[in-house]
Design a protein around this motif. Structure first.
Motif, PDB file in Angstrom:
ATOM      1  N   THR A  80      -1.111  -0.855  -2.377  1.00  0.00           N
ATOM      2  CA  THR A  80      -0.174  -1.687  -1.611  1.00  0.00           C
ATOM      3  C   THR A  80       1.228  -1.075  -1.619  1.00  0.00           C
ATOM      4  OG1 THR A  80      -1.412  -3.653  -2.223  1.00  0.00           O
ATOM      5  CG2 THR A  80       0.839  -4.001  -1.450  1.00  0.00           C
ATOM      6  N   LEU A  81       1.686  -0.704  -2.808  1.00  0.00           N
ATOM      7  CA  LEU A  81       3.048  -0.176  -2.920  1.00  0.00           C
ATOM      8  C   LEU A  81       3.158   1.215  -2.288  1.00  0.00           C
ATOM      9  CD1 LEU A  81       3.949  -1.366  -6.526  1.00  0.00           C
ATOM     10  CD2 LEU A  81       4.853  -2.252  -4.382  1.00  0.00           C
ATOM     11  N   TRP A  82       2.080   1.993  -2.372  1.00  0.00           N
ATOM     12  CA  TRP A  82       2.117   3.349  -1.823  1.00  0.00           C
ATOM     13  C   TRP A  82       2.101   3.348  -0.305  1.00  0.00           C
ATOM     14  CZ3 TRP A  82       3.616   7.660  -3.984  1.00  0.00           C
ATOM     15  CH2 TRP A  82       3.372   8.884  -3.320  1.00  0.00           C
ATOM     16  N   THR A  83       1.216   2.514   0.278  1.00  0.00           N
ATOM     17  CA  THR A  83       1.024   2.559   1.740  1.00  0.00           C
ATOM     18  C   THR A  83       1.826   1.505   2.490  1.00  0.00           C
ATOM     19  OG1 THR A  83      -0.820   1.016   1.695  1.00  0.00           O
ATOM     20  CG2 THR A  83      -1.360   3.339   1.387  1.00  0.00           C
ATOM     21  N   SER A  84       2.237   0.441   1.794  1.00  0.00           N
ATOM     22  CA  SER A  84       2.897  -0.710   2.442  1.00  0.00           C
ATOM     23  C   SER A  84       2.012  -1.336   3.523  1.00  0.00           C
ATOM     24  CB  SER A  84       4.245  -0.315   3.057  1.00  0.00           C
ATOM     25  OG  SER A  84       5.125   0.089   2.060  1.00  0.00           O
ATOM     26  N   LYS A  85       0.707  -1.237   3.345  1.00  0.00           N
ATOM     27  CA  LYS A  85      -0.202  -1.782   4.365  1.00  0.00           C
ATOM     28  C   LYS A  85      -0.724  -3.151   3.943  1.00  0.00           C
ATOM     29  CE  LYS A  85      -1.776   2.206   6.841  1.00  0.00           C
ATOM     30  NZ  LYS A  85      -2.482   3.439   6.533  1.00  0.00           N
ATOM     31  N   SER A  86      -0.830  -4.047   4.941  1.00  0.00           N
ATOM     32  CA  SER A  86      -1.257  -5.412   4.622  1.00  0.00           C
ATOM     33  C   SER A  86      -2.734  -5.463   4.237  1.00  0.00           C
ATOM     34  CB  SER A  86      -0.974  -6.351   5.787  1.00  0.00           C
ATOM     35  OG  SER A  86      -1.705  -5.928   6.910  1.00  0.00           O
ATOM     36  N   SER A  87      -3.512  -4.430   4.629  1.00  0.00           N
ATOM     37  CA  SER A  87      -4.927  -4.442   4.237  1.00  0.00           C
ATOM     38  C   SER A  87      -5.041  -4.302   2.710  1.00  0.00           C
ATOM     39  CB  SER A  87      -5.688  -3.321   4.933  1.00  0.00           C
ATOM     40  OG  SER A  87      -5.001  -2.102   4.776  1.00  0.00           O
ATOM     41  N   TRP A  88      -4.252  -3.404   2.122  1.00  0.00           N
ATOM     42  CA  TRP A  88      -4.230  -3.259   0.664  1.00  0.00           C
ATOM     43  C   TRP A  88      -3.702  -4.524   0.005  1.00  0.00           C
ATOM     44  CZ3 TRP A  88      -6.393   0.292  -2.401  1.00  0.00           C
ATOM     45  CH2 TRP A  88      -6.690   1.559  -1.878  1.00  0.00           C
ATOM     46  N   GLU A  89      -2.663  -5.068   0.599  1.00  0.00           N
ATOM     47  CA  GLU A  89      -2.034  -6.263   0.039  1.00  0.00           C
ATOM     48  C   GLU A  89      -3.023  -7.430   0.008  1.00  0.00           C
ATOM     49  OE1 GLU A  89       1.237  -7.584   2.386  1.00  0.00           O
ATOM     50  OE2 GLU A  89       1.951  -9.022   0.894  1.00  0.00           O
ATOM     51  N   SER A  90      -3.845  -7.541   1.061  1.00  0.00           N
ATOM     52  CA  SER A  90      -4.823  -8.626   1.113  1.00  0.00           C
ATOM     53  C   SER A  90      -5.869  -8.486   0.017  1.00  0.00           C
ATOM     54  CB  SER A  90      -5.542  -8.625   2.467  1.00  0.00           C
ATOM     55  OG  SER A  90      -4.620  -8.504   3.498  1.00  0.00           O
ATOM     56  N   TRP A  91      -6.333  -7.265  -0.195  1.00  0.00           N
ATOM     57  CA  TRP A  91      -7.292  -7.026  -1.279  1.00  0.00           C
ATOM     58  C   TRP A  91      -6.664  -7.363  -2.623  1.00  0.00           C
ATOM     59  CZ3 TRP A  91     -12.300  -6.696  -1.494  1.00  0.00           C
ATOM     60  CH2 TRP A  91     -13.013  -6.257  -0.372  1.00  0.00           C
ATOM     61  N   LEU A  92      -5.416  -6.987  -2.780  1.00  0.00           N
ATOM     62  CA  LEU A  92      -4.705  -7.277  -4.031  1.00  0.00           C
ATOM     63  C   LEU A  92      -4.718  -8.777  -4.317  1.00  0.00           C
ATOM     64  CD1 LEU A  92      -2.789  -6.766  -6.404  1.00  0.00           C
ATOM     65  CD2 LEU A  92      -0.908  -6.580  -4.788  1.00  0.00           C
ATOM     66  N   VAL A  93      -4.377  -9.574  -3.292  1.00  0.00           N
ATOM     67  CA  VAL A  93      -4.348 -11.027  -3.474  1.00  0.00           C
ATOM     68  C   VAL A  93      -5.747 -11.547  -3.819  1.00  0.00           C
ATOM     69  CG1 VAL A  93      -3.929 -13.228  -2.301  1.00  0.00           C
ATOM     70  CG2 VAL A  93      -2.343 -11.320  -1.996  1.00  0.00           C
ATOM     71  N   GLY A  94      -6.750 -11.056  -3.099  1.00  0.00           N
ATOM     72  CA  GLY A  94      -8.133 -11.478  -3.355  1.00  0.00           C
ATOM     73  C   GLY A  94      -8.555 -11.202  -4.790  1.00  0.00           C
ATOM     74  N   PHE A  95      -8.285  -9.996  -5.256  1.00  0.00           N
ATOM     75  CA  PHE A  95      -8.694  -9.628  -6.618  1.00  0.00           C
ATOM     76  C   PHE A  95      -7.937 -10.423  -7.679  1.00  0.00           C
ATOM     77  CE2 PHE A  95     -10.105  -5.307  -4.870  1.00  0.00           C
ATOM     78  CZ  PHE A  95     -11.442  -5.639  -4.959  1.00  0.00           C
TER      79      PHE A  95
END
Lengths: 230, 154
Positions: free
Chosen positions: A63-78
């Motif tokens: 999330t921090l590296w790419t600033s992409k919401s797809s990573w951010e969404s996975w982060l929240v899910g996990f």
């Protein structure tokens, strides 16, 4: 993509098989008798809570590296699924501790660090909801998740670094043969379910972030909010 | 790459440094020396005079042939022993956990008295990380090897 529904179904199948095996076919534990069968719920929950937090850590870096919401969404899910497993872990542990140790809870290093872990990752979710600016919110969520993760290896090594009431790490060497397979099958069941739930929550979060992104700006409402805040 | 992206990556580096530093601090520091969940009989004896009267957790194995449950007074008497064969007699009040038996680990909480007896208000059973199927004629100390190693390596 509905792959996670299939994974969830597989998880239910594995968990059902593992638990039926552990409850009805595996031998009772020598010292604890039937109470020892909670092993098949508690140990898989513990392993997977730590594993899901590891996934969250990787997602936080992404999330921090790419600033992409797809990573951010996975982060929240996990993180959400990790917190649920973590809370379950403490309740299962309490149910097991009373008939074996003699108390529901004790402030030993393993239990204390595990309780702190709930607070840390619940804190990540609470922090996230305090920020509404998307960029700020994404960075805060990522940073707090990376820092919260520090406690995961501490929980893992708590019984090694300090003396504790909680038993040390289980391994195939310490678990008797007829108990291996129900334990492993249950562990994969919990893993599949945890990933499936995380994927579903990630999907929902991604949709929410997109809606937020494409929502028309409301200058007047914004202004009123700002005025109200002062 | 936008400046937003750059800021985010800087935060990542900062967070990783804080996280790594924190973990290294806990792992390398002497926290183990200062954070002591329990003492073993050897450490209790080493404390000498200081041990008397203080609220202490003591852990070790229940010595063979030492466990007595006195029903009328609801009292458990046992001897806790560690790897150095240092022994401390313990009296605990109240019904003990069902798992209590000789050869298993215990953690008792209470005070060490001038009479050389540990008066415990709480008695907890410490199970090992070994999960065993029942074996004909096996005893606890044969089946739970790591628990003994725990009290041998410390």
């Amino acid at each position: 993509m509905k792959w996670h529904y299939a994974l969830g179904a597989l998880g239910v199948l594995f968990l059902g098989t593992g638990h039926a095996w552990g409850l009805f076919f595996a031998p009772p534990e020598f010292m604890m008798g039937d109470v020892g069968r909670i092993l098949y719920a508690h140990v898989p929950t513990a392993w997977n809570a730590m594993l899901v937090y590891l996934f969250a850590f990787v997602a936080a870096i992404g999330t921090l590296w790419t600033s992409k919401s797809s990573w951010e969404s996975w982060l929240v899910g996990f993180v959400e699924v990790g917190v649920v497993l973590n809370i379950l872990l403490c309740f299962q542990g309490a149910m097991w501790a009373k008939p074996t140790w003699g108390v529901y809870w004790d402030w030993d290093p393993r239990l204390t660090t595990t309780a702190i872990l709930i607070a840390l990752f619940a804190g990540v979710l609470i922090q996230r909801n305090l920020f509404h600016a998307p960029d700020k919110r994404r960075i805060i969520t990522g940073v707090t998740a990376v820092i919260a993760f520090v406690n995961v290896p501490i929980v893992y090594f708590a019984t090694t670094w300090w003396n504790s009431l909680h038993q040390g790490l289980s391994s195939p060497d310490t678990v008797s043969n007829p108990m291996h397979w129900p334990l492993r099958v249950s562990a994969f069941g919990v893993l599949f379910l945890a990933v499936a739930f995380s994927a579903e929550r990630a999907k929902q979060e991604r949709a929410r972030l997109e809606r937020e992104d494409t929502a028309p700006t409301l200058p007047l409402a914004q202004k009123q909010l700002e005025l109200g805040a002062e | 790459m936008s400046s937003n992206n750059m800021t985010s990556r800087l935060f990542l580096v900062g967070a990783l440094l804080v996280a790594g530093g924190g973990l290294a601090f806990v792992a390398m520091s002497d926290m183990g020396e200062n954070l002591v969940y329990y003492w073993e009989p050897t450490q209790l004896m080493e404390a000498g005079e200081d041990a008397y009267g203080a609220q202490i957790r003591l852990a070790g194995l229940v010595e063979t042939d030492s466990l007595v449950w006195d029903e009328p007074s609801q009292t458990v008497k046992l001897v806790v022993v560690d790897a150095n064969e240092v022994k401390v007699p313990v009296i605990a009040h109240g019904a003990p956990p069902q798992m209590l038996r000789e050869g298993i680990g215990v953690v008792v909480e209470g005070t060490y008295t001038q009479a050389g007896i540990f008066e415990a208000d709480q008695l907890l059973v410490k199970h090992s990380n070994e999960y065993k199927a029942p074996e004909e004629g096996a005893t606890a100390d044969e089946l739970y090897q790591t628990l003994e190693q725990d009290f041998k390596t410390n």
